[in-house]
Design a protein around this motif. Structure first.
Motif, PDB file in Angstrom:
ATOM      1  N   ALA A  96       0.833  -1.219   0.000  1.00 36.22           N
ATOM      2  CA  ALA A  96       0.000   0.000   0.000  1.00 36.22           C
ATOM      3  C   ALA A  96       0.862   1.261   0.000  1.00 36.22           C
ATOM      4  CB  ALA A  96      -0.923   0.003   1.217  1.00 36.22           C
ATOM      5  N   PHE A  97       2.095   1.157   0.531  1.00 40.75           N
ATOM      6  CA  PHE A  97       2.922   2.361   0.674  1.00 40.75           C
ATOM      7  C   PHE A  97       4.088   2.422  -0.308  1.00 40.75           C
ATOM      8  CE2 PHE A  97       1.398   4.942   4.152  1.00 40.75           C
ATOM      9  CZ  PHE A  97       0.491   4.105   4.783  1.00 40.75           C
ATOM     10  N   GLU A  98       4.470   1.271  -0.878  1.00 41.82           N
ATOM     11  CA  GLU A  98       5.691   1.212  -1.682  1.00 41.82           C
ATOM     12  C   GLU A  98       5.672   2.186  -2.859  1.00 41.82           C
ATOM     13  OE1 GLU A  98       6.569  -2.728  -3.302  1.00 41.82           O
ATOM     14  OE2 GLU A  98       8.509  -2.526  -2.284  1.00 41.82           O
ATOM     15  N   GLN A  99       4.527   2.306  -3.522  1.00 36.62           N
ATOM     16  CA  GLN A  99       4.426   3.177  -4.702  1.00 36.62           C
ATOM     17  C   GLN A  99       3.789   4.518  -4.364  1.00 36.62           C
ATOM     18  OE1 GLN A  99       5.654   2.693  -7.592  1.00 36.62           O
ATOM     19  NE2 GLN A  99       6.146   0.501  -7.611  1.00 36.62           N
ATOM     20  N   LEU A 102       5.306   8.492  -0.539  1.00 40.14           N
ATOM     21  CA  LEU A 102       5.115   9.211   0.731  1.00 40.14           C
ATOM     22  C   LEU A 102       6.130   8.814   1.792  1.00 40.14           C
ATOM     23  CD1 LEU A 102       1.225   8.812   0.842  1.00 40.14           C
ATOM     24  CD2 LEU A 102       2.446  11.009   0.633  1.00 40.14           C
ATOM     25  N   VAL A 103       6.554   7.530   1.735  1.00 43.31           N
ATOM     26  CA  VAL A 103       7.422   7.043   2.815  1.00 43.31           C
ATOM     27  C   VAL A 103       8.792   6.650   2.272  1.00 43.31           C
ATOM     28  CG1 VAL A 103       5.453   6.240   4.182  1.00 43.31           C
ATOM     29  CG2 VAL A 103       6.592   4.653   2.619  1.00 43.31           C
ATOM     30  N   CYS A 104       9.759   6.650   3.190  1.00 42.03           N
ATOM     31  CA  CYS A 104      11.111   6.214   2.823  1.00 42.03           C
ATOM     32  C   CYS A 104      11.410   4.846   3.419  1.00 42.03           C
ATOM     33  CB  CYS A 104      12.142   7.232   3.307  1.00 42.03           C
ATOM     34  SG  CYS A 104      11.949   7.646   5.050  1.00 42.03           S
ATOM     35  N   TYR A 116      13.308  -0.595   3.495  1.00 38.75           N
ATOM     36  CA  TYR A 116      13.549   0.668   2.780  1.00 38.75           C
ATOM     37  C   TYR A 116      12.898   0.595   1.410  1.00 38.75           C
ATOM     38  CZ  TYR A 116      16.564   2.297   6.462  1.00 38.75           C
ATOM     39  OH  TYR A 116      17.018   2.744   7.679  1.00 38.75           O
ATOM     40  N   ILE A 117      12.248   1.674   1.050  1.00 37.19           N
ATOM     41  CA  ILE A 117      11.571   1.719  -0.256  1.00 37.19           C
ATOM     42  C   ILE A 117      12.620   1.518  -1.349  1.00 37.19           C
ATOM     43  CG2 ILE A 117      10.262   3.182  -1.842  1.00 37.19           C
ATOM     44  CD1 ILE A 117       8.655   2.184   0.573  1.00 37.19           C
ATOM     45  N   PRO A 118      12.399   0.579  -2.263  1.00 36.49           N
ATOM     46  CA  PRO A 118      13.384   0.282  -3.313  1.00 36.49           C
ATOM     47  C   PRO A 118      13.658   1.491  -4.203  1.00 36.49           C
ATOM     48  CG  PRO A 118      11.653  -1.401  -3.257  1.00 36.49           C
ATOM     49  CD  PRO A 118      11.216  -0.289  -2.353  1.00 36.49           C
ATOM     50  N   GLU A 119      14.850   1.521  -4.805  1.00 35.84           N
ATOM     51  CA  GLU A 119      15.248   2.692  -5.594  1.00 35.84           C
ATOM     52  C   GLU A 119      14.337   2.922  -6.798  1.00 35.84           C
ATOM     53  OE1 GLU A 119      19.987   2.424  -4.385  1.00 35.84           O
ATOM     54  OE2 GLU A 119      19.381   2.330  -6.506  1.00 35.84           O
ATOM     55  N   GLY A 124       9.486   9.079  -0.130  1.00 34.07           N
ATOM     56  CA  GLY A 124       8.966  10.256   0.587  1.00 34.07           C
ATOM     57  C   GLY A 124       9.755  10.507   1.852  1.00 34.07           C
ATOM     58  N   ARG A 125       9.239  11.410   2.682  1.00 32.73           N
ATOM     59  CA  ARG A 125       9.981  11.853   3.865  1.00 32.73           C
ATOM     60  C   ARG A 125       9.383  11.319   5.160  1.00 32.73           C
ATOM     61  NH1 ARG A 125      14.805  13.221   3.927  1.00 32.73           N
ATOM     62  NH2 ARG A 125      14.521  14.480   5.793  1.00 32.73           N
ATOM     63  N   TYR A 126       8.504  10.343   5.045  1.00 35.91           N
ATOM     64  CA  TYR A 126       7.850   9.838   6.255  1.00 35.91           C
ATOM     65  C   TYR A 126       8.232   8.381   6.517  1.00 35.91           C
ATOM     66  CZ  TYR A 126       5.079  14.018   5.469  1.00 35.91           C
ATOM     67  OH  TYR A 126       4.699  15.326   5.264  1.00 35.91           O
ATOM     68  N   THR A 127       8.113   8.013   7.785  1.00 34.74           N
ATOM     69  CA  THR A 127       8.350   6.630   8.202  1.00 34.74           C
ATOM     70  C   THR A 127       7.045   6.068   8.753  1.00 34.74           C
ATOM     71  OG1 THR A 127      10.616   7.161   8.826  1.00 34.74           O
ATOM     72  CG2 THR A 127       9.674   5.148   9.772  1.00 34.74           C
ATOM     73  N   LEU A 128       6.694   4.884   8.314  1.00 31.37           N
ATOM     74  CA  LEU A 128       5.523   4.192   8.859  1.00 31.37           C
ATOM     75  C   LEU A 128       6.018   3.112   9.819  1.00 31.37           C
ATOM     76  CD1 LEU A 128       2.427   3.550   8.842  1.00 31.37           C
ATOM     77  CD2 LEU A 128       2.957   1.824   7.091  1.00 31.37           C
TER      78      LEU A 128
END
Ligand code: P6P
Length: 356
Positions: A96-99, A102-104, A116-119, A124-128
């Motif tokens: 839900a968050f990978e694409q 919003l999150v790193c 960590y979100i793949p390159e 984004g600048r948020y952590t869930l």
């Protein structure tokens, strides 16, 4: 009744506007802003809602689907047996968050290190931080479970990929927190610092609709929620508190074995939930970053308190990602009562030490 009168009556009974108050819209209403940060927060909550709907959908049919319930045969970083739903729900939040852009990174009870979100994905600048399924021991017997989440801004660059910034800030750096309760209805309860608000999933719409705005926890409630099976493992102060509520009128025990359901009752009706430390595990069982701190954030927003017994939960700075703390959370008078037994025991201990 005229058509106009019917319309007025319908609006009075079924406020259409409320039914249109979805979660993303409510966030913007609460912030009274359409700034980039407000839009981010609205989008983050919308992704949480999507994850919640996907998990709720699977839970409602789990008993009918092959390979959905039961154990995976693995143990997680907590040393707990991992259920198939734990892994499914963990992956749902990642997907839900990978694409989302919003999150790193995502930190989960089910993952030893942050994801960590793949390159090849927008970052984004948020952590869930999340517990994808809390109370999974209830899954196979169809009793309520929950998901717990917190959102923080990433501080600094985290260049070495160890999320050290998460270990330098207390829970007051959370910018949003909440939980989903998968019960008779699916509810999403959240706060972004402007009070606590609850949404109920309308399956016919596929939307979470505002059902309880500005939830307030009474200063005192009748419920105490603790696993008394650990009685002889507790510190004497907690045993003394338990003896007190046994002896005094007006208290009743409720314990479901799943934090989110037990917390939800306390949040709405008052009382106190405790998971104290034991002789074997003085730090207790519940994890700070994605269980105690998000719920403490909500409880303080609702007028209650959350304590380790020694300090406010929201003031605790974690020393590791999966740090545990004792938890005393609920109505402020009831939390204070538990603490009074802890402080009295400390006084007695000091007095004994002080004896010649
Ligand atoms: P016990 C579920 O495993 C959980 O983490 C919480 O949801 C719950 O409050 C607690 O553990 C229950 O632990 O030791 O009472 O079974």
């Amino acid at each position: 009744m005229t058509e106009q009168e019917h319309a007025v009556e319908f609006e009075h009974k079924h406020p259409i506007d409320r039914d249109c108050t979805t979660l993303p819209r409510h966030v913007l209403q609460q912030l009274q802003s359409y700034s980039p940060e407000a839009q981010d927060l609205s989008a983050l909550m919308n992704r949480i809602a999507l994850a919640a709907k996907l998990i709720a959908r699977r839970l409602t049919r789990a008993g009918l689907m092959e390979d959905t319930l039961g154990f995976t045969g693995r143990t997680n970083v907590q040393g707990e047996a991992v259920k198939k739903m734990d892994l499914y729900a963990n992956q749902v939040f990642i997907s839900a968050f990978e694409q989302s852009g919003l999150v790193c990174r995502l930190a989960s009870e089910e993952m030893e290190e942050p994801y960590y979100i793949p390159e090849n994905c927008p970052v984004g600048r948020y952590t869930l931080l999340y517990d994808p399924i809390d109370g999974s021991s209830n899954l196979d017997v169809n009793i309520n479970v929950g998901s717990i989440f917190a959102i923080r801004r990433q501080e600094g660059e985290d260049l070495d990929g160890t999320a050290q910034d998460l270990l330098q800030e207390n829970g007051r750096r959370q910018i949003a927190a909440g939980y989903i309760l998968y019960g008779p209805s699916t509810m999403l309860v959240y706060s972004i610092g402007t009070g606590v608000h609850a949404f109920t999933l309308d399956p016919s719409l596929g939307e979470f609709i505002l059902s309880h705005e500005n939830v307030r926890t009474p200063d005192h409630g009748p419920v105490y929620s603790v696993n008394e099976g650990n009685f002889w493992q507790w510190d004497e102060s907690i045993r003394e508190y338990t003896r007190y509520v046994h002896r005094h009128e007006g208290y009743t025990a409720r314990y479901g074995g799943a934090l989110v359901g037990d917390f939800h009752r306390i949040l709405f009706q008052g009382g106190v939930f405790l998971y104290p430390g034991t002789v074997k595990k003085p730090e207790g069982k519940l994890r700070l970053l994605y269980e105690s701190a998000p719920l403490a954030y909500l409880m303080e927003q609702a007028g209650g308190r959350a304590s380790t017994g020694a300090q406010e939960i929201l003031d605790v700075v974690p020393d590791k990602l999966h740090m545990r703390t004792p938890l005393i959370i609920g109505s402020k008078d009831d939390v204070a009562l538990v603490e009074s037994f802890i402080h009295e025991q400390e006084r007695k201990t000091l007095a004994e030490v002080g004896k010649p």
